[in-house]
Design a protein around this motif. Structure first.
Motif, PDB file in Angstrom:
ATOM      1  N   ASN A  84       0.838  -1.201   0.000  1.00  0.00           N
ATOM      2  CA  ASN A  84       0.000   0.000   0.000  1.00  0.00           C
ATOM      3  C   ASN A  84       0.874   1.252   0.000  1.00  0.00           C
ATOM      4  N   SER A  85       0.259   2.375  -0.323  1.00  0.00           N
ATOM      5  CA  SER A  85       0.968   3.666  -0.328  1.00  0.00           C
ATOM      6  C   SER A  85       2.284   3.561  -1.092  1.00  0.00           C
ATOM      7  N   LEU A  86       2.205   2.993  -2.263  1.00  0.00           N
ATOM      8  CA  LEU A  86       3.415   2.752  -3.047  1.00  0.00           C
ATOM      9  C   LEU A  86       4.082   4.052  -3.470  1.00  0.00           C
ATOM     10  N   LYS A  87       5.406   3.991  -3.519  1.00  0.00           N
ATOM     11  CA  LYS A  87       6.235   5.136  -3.888  1.00  0.00           C
ATOM     12  C   LYS A  87       7.065   4.780  -5.118  1.00  0.00           C
ATOM     13  N   PRO A  88       7.484   5.774  -5.873  1.00  0.00           N
ATOM     14  CA  PRO A  88       8.337   5.475  -7.037  1.00  0.00           C
ATOM     15  C   PRO A  88       9.576   4.670  -6.667  1.00  0.00           C
ATOM     16  N   GLU A  89      10.112   4.888  -5.475  1.00  0.00           N
ATOM     17  CA  GLU A  89      11.305   4.143  -5.065  1.00  0.00           C
ATOM     18  C   GLU A  89      11.027   2.676  -4.749  1.00  0.00           C
ATOM     19  N   ASP A  90       9.760   2.271  -4.777  1.00  0.00           N
ATOM     20  CA  ASP A  90       9.424   0.851  -4.633  1.00  0.00           C
ATOM     21  C   ASP A  90       9.526   0.108  -5.967  1.00  0.00           C
ATOM     22  N   THR A  91       9.761   0.848  -7.033  1.00  0.00           N
ATOM     23  CA  THR A  91       9.895   0.221  -8.350  1.00  0.00           C
ATOM     24  C   THR A  91      11.062  -0.762  -8.357  1.00  0.00           C
ATOM     25  N   ALA A  92      10.776  -1.994  -8.741  1.00  0.00           N
ATOM     26  CA  ALA A  92      11.792  -3.048  -8.719  1.00  0.00           C
ATOM     27  C   ALA A  92      11.181  -4.345  -9.251  1.00  0.00           C
ATOM     28  N   VAL A  93      12.037  -5.313  -9.477  1.00  0.00           N
ATOM     29  CA  VAL A  93      11.570  -6.682  -9.680  1.00  0.00           C
ATOM     30  C   VAL A  93      11.507  -7.329  -8.301  1.00  0.00           C
ATOM     31  N   TYR A  94      10.363  -7.891  -7.984  1.00  0.00           N
ATOM     32  CA  TYR A  94      10.145  -8.518  -6.679  1.00  0.00           C
ATOM     33  C   TYR A  94      10.253 -10.034  -6.812  1.00  0.00           C
ATOM     34  N   TYR A  95      11.021 -10.628  -5.889  1.00  0.00           N
ATOM     35  CA  TYR A  95      11.277 -12.061  -5.906  1.00  0.00           C
ATOM     36  C   TYR A  95      10.783 -12.708  -4.625  1.00  0.00           C
ATOM     37  N   CYS A  96      10.163 -13.849  -4.789  1.00  0.00           N
ATOM     38  CA  CYS A  96       9.814 -14.698  -3.668  1.00  0.00           C
ATOM     39  C   CYS A  96      11.007 -15.619  -3.381  1.00  0.00           C
ATOM     40  N   ALA A  97      11.212 -15.979  -2.118  1.00  0.00           N
ATOM     41  CA  ALA A  97      12.386 -16.772  -1.776  1.00  0.00           C
ATOM     42  C   ALA A  97      12.151 -17.635  -0.548  1.00  0.00           C
ATOM     43  N   VAL A  98      12.965 -18.694  -0.482  1.00  0.00           N
ATOM     44  CA  VAL A  98      12.993 -19.586   0.683  1.00  0.00           C
ATOM     45  C   VAL A  98      14.440 -19.706   1.125  1.00  0.00           C
ATOM     46  N   PRO A  99      14.735 -19.552   2.402  1.00  0.00           N
ATOM     47  CA  PRO A  99      16.121 -19.697   2.837  1.00  0.00           C
ATOM     48  C   PRO A  99      16.583 -21.142   2.712  1.00  0.00           C
ATOM     49  N   GLU A 100      17.886 -21.303   2.556  1.00  0.00           N
ATOM     50  CA  GLU A 100      18.414 -22.662   2.423  1.00  0.00           C
ATOM     51  C   GLU A 100      18.183 -23.452   3.693  1.00  0.00           C
ATOM     52  N   ARG A 101      18.332 -22.789   4.832  1.00  0.00           N
ATOM     53  CA  ARG A 101      18.130 -23.465   6.115  1.00  0.00           C
ATOM     54  C   ARG A 101      17.385 -22.567   7.086  1.00  0.00           C
ATOM     55  N   GLY A 102      16.338 -23.075   7.633  1.00  0.00           N
ATOM     56  CA  GLY A 102      15.617 -22.390   8.691  1.00  0.00           C
ATOM     57  C   GLY A 102      15.212 -20.988   8.299  1.00  0.00           C
ATOM     58  N   SER A 103      15.647 -20.011   9.107  1.00  0.00           N
ATOM     59  CA  SER A 103      15.322 -18.606   8.847  1.00  0.00           C
ATOM     60  C   SER A 103      16.577 -17.795   8.561  1.00  0.00           C
ATOM     61  N   ASP A 104      17.649 -18.483   8.158  1.00  0.00           N
ATOM     62  CA  ASP A 104      18.917 -17.827   7.854  1.00  0.00           C
ATOM     63  C   ASP A 104      18.913 -17.339   6.411  1.00  0.00           C
ATOM     64  N   TRP A 105      18.761 -16.011   6.220  1.00  0.00           N
ATOM     65  CA  TRP A 105      18.663 -15.454   4.882  1.00  0.00           C
ATOM     66  C   TRP A 105      20.022 -15.182   4.245  1.00  0.00           C
ATOM     67  N   SER A 106      21.085 -15.559   4.894  1.00  0.00           N
ATOM     68  CA  SER A 106      22.401 -15.368   4.276  1.00  0.00           C
ATOM     69  C   SER A 106      22.594 -16.278   3.070  1.00  0.00           C
ATOM     70  N   ARG A 107      21.827 -17.366   3.030  1.00  0.00           N
ATOM     71  CA  ARG A 107      21.864 -18.255   1.866  1.00  0.00           C
ATOM     72  C   ARG A 107      20.432 -18.604   1.482  1.00  0.00           C
ATOM     73  N   VAL A 108      20.072 -18.237   0.266  1.00  0.00           N
ATOM     74  CA  VAL A 108      18.727 -18.508  -0.225  1.00  0.00           C
ATOM     75  C   VAL A 108      18.720 -19.822  -0.984  1.00  0.00           C
ATOM     76  N   GLY A 109      17.755 -20.680  -0.652  1.00  0.00           N
ATOM     77  CA  GLY A 109      17.689 -21.987  -1.283  1.00  0.00           C
ATOM     78  C   GLY A 109      16.946 -21.981  -2.598  1.00  0.00           C
ATOM     79  N   SER A 110      15.888 -21.171  -2.689  1.00  0.00           N
ATOM     80  CA  SER A 110      15.080 -21.121  -3.901  1.00  0.00           C
ATOM     81  C   SER A 110      14.629 -19.696  -4.171  1.00  0.00           C
TER      82      SER A 110
END
Length: 121
Positions: A84-110
């Motif tokens: 909501n309340s989108l701004k021009p700076e929100d312009t981007a390609v948005y990606y869905c992701a799953v971390p490789e392990r648990g909730s550690d986002w330093s490595r994305v699995g998918s």
């Protein structure tokens, strides 16, 4: 490996709203932490939001707090990003992701293939 397919991107005027969806394959969807990232032209991919397997716990990058909401429907193997309340700076390609392990986002699995969001001023 989890397969992810995003949808819901598009062109919207500043102040408008969009809802992104990410459909996931796999029988263990309800056990995964899920998240959204985005990448604007000429910039590095950045974390936007994440949600726990139960949906109870969420976290956001400061720039979207109060404007974006992440949610999930484990019965539909789908995670959402209400923007909501989108701004021009929100312009981007948005990606869905799953971390490789648990909730550690330093490595994305998918990663999903991405969906374009463009906010005009």
């Amino acid at each position: 490996q989890v397969q992810l397919v995003e949808s819901g991107g598009g062109l919207v005027q500043a102040g408008g709203s969009l809802r992104l969806s990410c459909a996931a394959s796999g029988r263990s969807f309800s056990s995964y932490v899920m998240g959204w990232f985005r990448q604007a032209p000429g910039k590095e991919r950045e974390f936007v939001a994440a949600i726990s397997w139960s949906g109870v716990n969420t976290k956001y990058v400061d720039s979207v707090k109060g404007r974006f909401t992440i949610s999930r429907d484990n019965a539909k193997n789908t995670v959402y990003l209400q923007m909501n309340s989108l701004k021009p700076e929100d312009t981007a390609v948005y990606y869905c992701a799953v971390p490789e392990r648990g909730s550690d986002w330093s490595r994305v699995g998918s990663w999903g293939q991405g969906t374009q969001v463009t906010v005009s001023s």
